[in-house]
Design a protein around this motif. Structure first.
Motif, PDB file in Angstrom:
ATOM      1  N   PRO A 186       0.795  -1.236   0.000  1.00  0.00           N
ATOM      2  CA  PRO A 186       0.000   0.000   0.000  1.00  0.00           C
ATOM      3  C   PRO A 186       0.823   1.279   0.000  1.00  0.00           C
ATOM      4  N   GLU A 187       2.033   1.262   0.576  1.00  0.00           N
ATOM      5  CA  GLU A 187       2.857   2.464   0.603  1.00  0.00           C
ATOM      6  C   GLU A 187       3.203   2.955  -0.799  1.00  0.00           C
ATOM      7  N   VAL A 188       3.222   2.052  -1.764  1.00  0.00           N
ATOM      8  CA  VAL A 188       3.575   2.404  -3.140  1.00  0.00           C
ATOM      9  C   VAL A 188       2.378   2.970  -3.895  1.00  0.00           C
ATOM     10  N   LEU A 189       1.183   2.710  -3.417  1.00  0.00           N
ATOM     11  CA  LEU A 189      -0.027   3.088  -4.147  1.00  0.00           C
ATOM     12  C   LEU A 189      -0.417   4.540  -3.937  1.00  0.00           C
ATOM     13  N   GLY A 190       0.119   5.212  -2.917  1.00  0.00           N
ATOM     14  CA  GLY A 190      -0.193   6.623  -2.707  1.00  0.00           C
ATOM     15  C   GLY A 190      -1.677   6.856  -2.504  1.00  0.00           C
ATOM     16  N   LEU A 215       4.527   1.414 -12.787  1.00  0.00           N
ATOM     17  CA  LEU A 215       5.635   1.371 -11.851  1.00  0.00           C
ATOM     18  C   LEU A 215       6.913   1.525 -12.671  1.00  0.00           C
ATOM     19  N   ASP A 216       7.561   2.679 -12.544  1.00  0.00           N
ATOM     20  CA  ASP A 216       8.726   3.059 -13.345  1.00  0.00           C
ATOM     21  C   ASP A 216       9.955   3.044 -12.438  1.00  0.00           C
ATOM     22  N   ILE A 217      10.867   2.076 -12.663  1.00  0.00           N
ATOM     23  CA  ILE A 217      12.019   1.863 -11.790  1.00  0.00           C
ATOM     24  C   ILE A 217      13.282   2.139 -12.593  1.00  0.00           C
ATOM     25  N   ASP A 277      17.057  -2.639  -9.623  1.00  0.00           N
ATOM     26  CA  ASP A 277      15.683  -2.482 -10.107  1.00  0.00           C
ATOM     27  C   ASP A 277      14.826  -3.687  -9.715  1.00  0.00           C
ATOM     28  N   TYR A 278      15.347  -4.874 -10.013  1.00  0.00           N
ATOM     29  CA  TYR A 278      14.601  -6.108  -9.760  1.00  0.00           C
ATOM     30  C   TYR A 278      14.372  -6.323  -8.266  1.00  0.00           C
ATOM     31  N   ASP A 279      15.385  -6.019  -7.450  1.00  0.00           N
ATOM     32  CA  ASP A 279      15.248  -6.239  -6.021  1.00  0.00           C
ATOM     33  C   ASP A 279      14.216  -5.292  -5.420  1.00  0.00           C
ATOM     34  N   ILE A 313       8.412  -4.695  -3.189  1.00  0.00           N
ATOM     35  CA  ILE A 313       7.113  -3.996  -3.093  1.00  0.00           C
ATOM     36  C   ILE A 313       5.953  -4.801  -3.686  1.00  0.00           C
ATOM     37  N   SER A 314       6.230  -5.916  -4.316  1.00  0.00           N
ATOM     38  CA  SER A 314       5.164  -6.736  -4.887  1.00  0.00           C
ATOM     39  C   SER A 314       4.799  -7.864  -3.934  1.00  0.00           C
ATOM     40  N   THR A 315       3.581  -8.347  -4.028  1.00  0.00           N
ATOM     41  CA  THR A 315       3.094  -9.399  -3.145  1.00  0.00           C
ATOM     42  C   THR A 315       3.031 -10.732  -3.890  1.00  0.00           C
ATOM     43  N   GLU A 316       2.753 -11.767  -3.136  1.00  0.00           N
ATOM     44  CA  GLU A 316       2.623 -13.099  -3.732  1.00  0.00           C
ATOM     45  C   GLU A 316       1.508 -13.136  -4.768  1.00  0.00           C
TER      46      GLU A 316
END
Length: 275
Positions: A166-170, A222-224, A250-252, A257-260
């Motif tokens: 959720p922290e990434v979703l703003g 999501l731009d990394i 980038d990958y790490d 931040i992604s879930t299962e």
């Protein structure tokens, strides 16, 4: 040969690696920049090298050529003023999967249909070899690796709260109605490397990058983008080691931040794509 140690500054190796299909990956881009060079002061000096460059590009499968003007934008009290700043020469494969952009001070290799890191490594090595041989670039002062993920299906956007932390979703995490767009930005310093992250909701017909075709509906992005300011003498193995480390960062971050549920939704059972 000993397998190299992966760079995992965010997960510290505590999150399993996974392979994804390319459904959510809209763009992968690597860029090298170098300082102003005595033998490449203007476009005409690069134009003189085009026959040799073109021969090499064609032999490597980049059959389609075009050129465009590099446009810079300056913000003034009167508004935003565009100005031309040199020429960008562009080559692409016939199927449009891989693209090269080249100017007197940078090289970019990107794909909108990325398959795996091994192909990226092979193609970038070949192109760096070309600019080393023909353009005589002696030093690189910036290396960047960027991954742009984009979700476009309404059912995936509706499940964001369960697929992305959720922290990434703003503002999107508030689940309030009427939200038209929302973009969050963060910057991380990892030793000598910098990671810039943007994430958020884009409205219809908007794109996070000119290389990515917009879609009719809304999308979540999501731009990394990991980069290193350096003074790296032109050495292909050393440059590719920097690229590999930046790709790891980038990958790490993506893993952190992604879930299962995201992994299950976009997992590649055949093991074809590695971020």
């Amino acid at each position: 040969m000993t397998e190299r140690t992966k760079n995992m500054p965010f997960t510290k190796g505590n999150v399993d690696s996974f392979q994804l299909n390319n459904e959510a990956l809209a763009l992968v881009l690597c860029q090298l920049r170098w300082p102003s060079l005595a033998n490449l002061q203007n476009d005409s000096q690069l134009e003189a090298l085009l026959p040799a460059l073109n021969d090499k590009m064609v032999s490597d499968g980049y059959l389609v050529y075009s050129k465009t003007k590099n446009i810079n934008y300056t913000v003034t009290p009167e508004g935003i003023t565009p100005s031309e700043d040199g020429t960008i020469h562009q080559w692409s494969t016939a199927d449009g999967k891989w693209h090269i952009s080249l100017s007197i001070q940078f090289l970019s290799l990107f794909s909108t249909q990325y398959s795996n890191y091994q192909e990226l490594d092979s193609r970038l090595r070949a192109v760096v070899g070309i600019i080393d041989e023909i353009m005589k670039v002696p030093v690189v002062n910036r290396v960047g690796v960027r991954y742009v993920n984009r979700l476009t299906l309404p059912q995936d956007i509706a499940r964001l709260a369960s697929m992305i932390k959720p922290e990434v979703l703003g503002y999107g995490a508030l689940e309030l109605p009427y939200l038209q767009s929302s973009m969050n930005q963060a910057s991380y310093q990892i030793d000598t490397d910098v990671l810039q992250v943007r994430s958020g909701l884009l409205g219809p017909n908007q794109s996070p990058d000119p290389s990515i075709e917009p879609v009719a509906g809304e999308s979540w992005v999501l731009d990394i983008d990991a980069s290193r300011i350096t003074s790296q003498i032109m050495n292909i193995d050393s440059i590719m080691n920097i690229v590999s480390n930046l790709s790891d960062i980038d990958y790490d971050f993506f893993k952190s931040i992604s879930t299962e549920e995201f992994v299950n939704r976009f997992s590649d059972e055949e093991g074809g794509l590695e971020h």
